[in-house]
Design a protein around this motif. Structure first.
Motif, PDB file in Angstrom:
ATOM      1  N   ILE A 148       0.841  -1.190   0.000  1.00  8.38           N
ATOM      2  CA  ILE A 148       0.000   0.000   0.000  1.00  8.38           C
ATOM      3  C   ILE A 148       0.875   1.238   0.000  1.00  8.38           C
ATOM      4  O   ILE A 148       2.058   1.186   0.356  1.00  8.38           O
ATOM      5  CB  ILE A 148      -0.962   0.042   1.216  1.00  8.38           C
ATOM      6  N   LEU A 149       0.294   2.350  -0.405  1.00 11.68           N
ATOM      7  CA  LEU A 149       0.922   3.662  -0.247  1.00 11.68           C
ATOM      8  C   LEU A 149       0.323   4.301   1.005  1.00 11.68           C
ATOM      9  O   LEU A 149      -0.903   4.435   1.115  1.00 11.68           O
ATOM     10  CB  LEU A 149       0.672   4.531  -1.482  1.00 11.68           C
ATOM     11  N   TRP A 150       1.182   4.703   1.929  1.00  9.45           N
ATOM     12  CA  TRP A 150       0.702   5.232   3.206  1.00  9.45           C
ATOM     13  C   TRP A 150       1.680   6.291   3.686  1.00  9.45           C
ATOM     14  O   TRP A 150       2.847   6.304   3.305  1.00  9.45           O
ATOM     15  CB  TRP A 150       0.596   4.103   4.232  1.00  9.45           C
ATOM     16  N   VAL A 174       5.908   3.285   0.207  1.00  8.27           N
ATOM     17  CA  VAL A 174       5.349   1.962  -0.045  1.00  8.27           C
ATOM     18  C   VAL A 174       5.605   1.112   1.187  1.00  8.27           C
ATOM     19  O   VAL A 174       6.723   1.073   1.706  1.00  8.27           O
ATOM     20  CB  VAL A 174       5.983   1.297  -1.277  1.00  8.27           C
ATOM     21  N   MET A 175       4.582   0.435   1.664  1.00 10.87           N
ATOM     22  CA  MET A 175       4.729  -0.422   2.824  1.00 10.87           C
ATOM     23  C   MET A 175       3.766  -1.591   2.698  1.00 10.87           C
ATOM     24  O   MET A 175       3.051  -1.722   1.703  1.00 10.87           O
ATOM     25  CB  MET A 175       4.476   0.381   4.108  1.00 10.87           C
ATOM     26  N   ILE A 176       3.749  -2.460   3.706  1.00  8.20           N
ATOM     27  CA  ILE A 176       2.835  -3.603   3.701  1.00  8.20           C
ATOM     28  C   ILE A 176       1.653  -3.279   4.608  1.00  8.20           C
ATOM     29  O   ILE A 176       1.834  -2.863   5.752  1.00  8.20           O
ATOM     30  CB  ILE A 176       3.544  -4.883   4.177  1.00  8.20           C
ATOM     31  N   GLY A 177       0.465  -3.467   4.085  1.00  4.63           N
ATOM     32  CA  GLY A 177      -0.748  -3.231   4.864  1.00  4.63           C
ATOM     33  C   GLY A 177      -1.669  -4.426   4.807  1.00  4.63           C
ATOM     34  O   GLY A 177      -1.423  -5.405   4.086  1.00  4.63           O
ATOM     35  N   GLY A 215       5.944  -2.660   8.123  1.00  5.03           N
ATOM     36  CA  GLY A 215       4.594  -2.265   8.504  1.00  5.03           C
ATOM     37  C   GLY A 215       3.615  -3.385   8.739  1.00  5.03           C
ATOM     38  O   GLY A 215       2.437  -3.123   9.005  1.00  5.03           O
ATOM     39  N   LEU A 216       4.056  -4.628   8.667  1.00  2.00           N
ATOM     40  CA  LEU A 216       3.137  -5.752   8.805  1.00  2.00           C
ATOM     41  C   LEU A 216       2.989  -6.115  10.283  1.00  2.00           C
ATOM     42  O   LEU A 216       3.696  -6.975  10.818  1.00  2.00           O
ATOM     43  CB  LEU A 216       3.632  -6.955   8.002  1.00  2.00           C
ATOM     44  N   GLN A 219      -3.370  10.701   7.862  1.00  2.00           N
ATOM     45  CA  GLN A 219      -2.809   9.438   8.331  1.00  2.00           C
ATOM     46  C   GLN A 219      -1.727   9.645   9.385  1.00  2.00           C
ATOM     47  O   GLN A 219      -1.249   8.671   9.975  1.00  2.00           O
ATOM     48  CB  GLN A 219      -2.259   8.645   7.137  1.00  2.00           C
ATOM     49  N   CYS A 220      -1.324  10.889   9.605  1.00  2.00           N
ATOM     50  CA  CYS A 220      -0.286  11.169  10.594  1.00  2.00           C
ATOM     51  C   CYS A 220      -0.789  12.108  11.683  1.00  2.00           C
ATOM     52  O   CYS A 220      -0.004  12.761  12.368  1.00  2.00           O
ATOM     53  CB  CYS A 220       0.959  11.741   9.929  1.00  2.00           C
ATOM     54  N   ALA A 221      -2.108  12.182  11.857  1.00  2.00           N
ATOM     55  CA  ALA A 221      -2.676  13.027  12.905  1.00  2.00           C
ATOM     56  C   ALA A 221      -2.320  12.471  14.278  1.00  2.00           C
ATOM     57  O   ALA A 221      -2.147  11.258  14.439  1.00  2.00           O
ATOM     58  CB  ALA A 221      -4.192  13.108  12.751  1.00  2.00           C
TER      59      ALA A 221
END
Length: 623
Positions: free
Chosen positions: A30-32, A40-43, A131-132, A251-253
């Motif tokens: 995912i893009l996060w 790019v990370m794993i979601g 990120g998993l 997403q970073c609140a």
């Protein structure tokens, strides 16, 4: 007879009360923007962190995992769940199961065996650092009550605080640097950001806090800009998810924990960090520690709490201050910090406001203890004892002793971590499958065990004197039911007067932490001083620089179990061992075929495979 009938009725009631928690997950790239910088990370199911799982003790958890990543396999480890009877569901690639290939599905099904604070994470390559991971909470039940439950009935539970560290360099580049030979070795360095529940702020901090962080980091730290123009750019915010921490749906609140004055709450805290030891401090509030790694501890009050990778705690938090907002600081300990502490907010009733009008706490956040105050870390760790009214003392004596020396070495020009001069490698055929099908003599080096001790004249205060480290996939073979003592011995690294802290995690078990000490462990001098009365039960234990930690566990869980440093790069570089328990009972396991269909099992698929012929119990080697 009446007592027996009552037991049967209770067992039947427990079986009827047990439920099955069923979820379906798509693991995918995912893009996060966890720290306002998109990567790019794993979601899981398109989000980060992964979904929270909540079950009750005794429930069955069933997770249908679809690997939607196109280029790599995946497994998921359920950290702290002991997996009695389901060792293939432990989620360790090459140990308990095959990696699940792209496009394939695997069903993890296991019992949430006892209440506590747990989490899950990837256990293939360095996927946890990508990120998993996510939280796993097991609530108590009438059959397994928690003795402190009544103390937070008025407030209930706050959302779990899941801590992690985050790098902008992807894990594939990190791993390539760690595997580099000679001058091509590249250490990953300190993380860019500390995340709370997957949220942080890169290179800035919330509110007027520069003085505190300048003192801590010796550098200028900017305050995050409340930029309305950034928030108004809906295309950027929604498409690229890079709006700032004050924007709606960012997403970073900042994470906000809402409380009401006068009530007591349970706050669960767990660390999935790849590297960092962290400290949690709440402005103006104390915490009472009541649980560690899913086990009850004798309550004690603290101003702040150290938490190592792999550990989890529950604390009771009383909202006894005036109605306002208060800072929660999470800072780095044990390593010279180059990362801005993470901040969250404890809000007395005003935390539901829309993000642009969010009321930040007044003043500077509390500064966490000095990074190199090891004595403070030891004082906290040594304070943890089993709760008096639920204490389960360990067996009086061990059947076997294993001494594990942690050292950093050079092997063929590459930096490796080793245990008793052996760096762990893993075979293509999972150990569990190899023993289940009787293929161990050809699946890995089964000619003997790794060394169970190290030379008596080894100086743990000096760098290693030689580079004789070897790589091996040998395992320790433990008799079912044996009581095993393990002494983790820390030593100097390759640099003079440098020794790191290592949190060690054992799969499939809880163990008793019998004691800690400085220097080299001496059985004649230290054994008598170990705590056999009320040692805490844990699944993760820290070994301090140039020190030792003594553990005891019962090998009563048939399977193949990893025991390793929970720092991701250290495990990647070989810092671990594997315990095989009850190999004479392996044939009794109902191992799913798709958990073992790789390596030798896959290559011999043309010949129907059956469980191995039962083996006689393996004797425990002499101490």
């Amino acid at each position: 007879m009446a007592a027996a009938v009552q037991l049967l009725v209770a067992a039947a009631a427990a079986a009827m009360a047990a439920a099955t928690v069923e979820v379906t997950w798509d693991v995918e790239y995912i893009l996060w923007a966890p720290d306002c910088q998109q990567r790019v990370m794993i979601g899981i199911n398109g989000r980060f962190p992964g979904p929270n799982i909540t079950a009750r003790a005794g429930d069955v958890i069933s997770v249908t995992m679809n690997n939607k990543m196109h280029t790599e396999g995946v497994v998921i480890h359920w950290h702290g769940i002991r997996q009695f009877g389901t060792p293939w569901a432990d989620g360790t690639a090459s140990i308990s199961q095959c990696a699940v290939n792209p496009g394939e599905t695997f069903i993890y099904k296991f019992v949430a065996d006892k209440p506590g604070t747990y989490f899950y994470h990837g256990h293939f390559g360095m996927q946890r650092a990508a990120g998993l991971y996510g939280s796993l909470i097991v609530l108590d039940s009438p059959e397994q009550p928690e003795p402190f439950r009544h103390q937070y009935d008025d407030g209930g539970e706050l959302p779990m605080m899941l801590l992690s560290d985050w790098w902008h360099q992807n894990v594939y580049a990190q791993a390539a640097g760690l595997d580099g030979k000679d001058r091509h070795f590249e250490w990953i360095g300190e993380p860019q950001t500390i995340l709370i529940n997957g949220r942080g702020q890169f290179e800035c901090t919330l509110g007027p806090t520069r003085k505190s962080f300048e003192r801590l980091l010796n550098e200028n730290v900017e305050t995050c800009v409340d930029d309305q123009k950034m928030c108004s750019d809906q295309e950027k915010c929604l498409r690229r998810s890079e709006c700032g921490p004050y924007c709606p749906r960012s997403q970073c609140a900042p994470v906000v924990f809402n409380v009401q004055q006068g009530k007591t709450y349970r706050l669960r805290i767990a660390s999935t960090t790849s590297l960092s030891l962290l400290n949690v401090k709440i402005q103006g509030h104390k915490m009472t520690v009541v649980e560690a790694d899913g086990n009850h501890v004798e309550p004690f009050v603290v101003d702040d709490i150290d938490i190592y990778s792999g550990e989890s705690y529950s604390v009771l938090l009383k909202a006894d201050q005036k109605p306002a907002s208060y800072w929660i600081s999470v800072g780095v300990r044990g390593r010279h910090p180059k990362t801005v502490p993470a901040l969250a907010i404890l809000s007395y009733g005003n935390g539901n406001a829309a993000a642009p009008s969010l009321q930040l706490p007044a003043g500077e956040p509390p500064v966490t203890p000095a990074w190199n105050d090891t004595q403070r870390s030891k004082a906290f760790t040594y304070s943890i004892r089993a709760r008096k009214d639920t204490n389960q003392p360990p067996p009086a004596a061990a059947d076997r002793q294993i001494f594990l020396l942690n050292t950093q070495n050079l092997m063929d020009g590459r930096y490796r971590w080793s245990i008793n001069n052996v760096s762990l490698t893993l075979p293509a055929t999972p150990y569990l499958g190899a023993f289940h099908h009787g293929l161990q003599d050809s699946a890995f080096d089964a000619s003997g065990e790794p060394p169970a001790a190290f030379p008596e004249d080894y100086d743990v205060m000096r760098p290693p004197a030689n580079n004789a480290t070897t790589a091996s996939d040998r395992v320790f073979r433990l008799r079912h039911g044996a009581v095993v003592d393990v002494v983790l011995q820390n030593a100097n690294m390759l640099r003079e007067e440098v020794s790191e802290t290592h949190p060690w995690h054992l799969h499939g078990h809880d163990f008793w932490v019998l004691g800690y000490g400085d220097g080299r462990y001496d059985p004649a001098a230290h054994a008598a001083g170990l705590n056999a009365a009320d040692p805490p039960l844990r699944n993760t234990a820290v070994v301090f620089p140039h020190g030792w930690t003594a553990l005891r566990f019962v090998a009563n869980n048939t399977g193949a179990w990893a025991f390793h440093c929970h720092i991701e790069p250290h495990l990647h570089m070989g810092m671990g061992v594997v315990f095989i328990e009850g190999e004479d009972r392996m044939h009794e396991l109902d191992v799913p075929k798709d958990a073992m269909a790789c390596g030798l099992v896959a290559r011999t698929a043309a010949t129907p495979l059956t469980p191995a012929t039962p083996l006689p119990p393996s004797p425990a080697p002499a101490p």
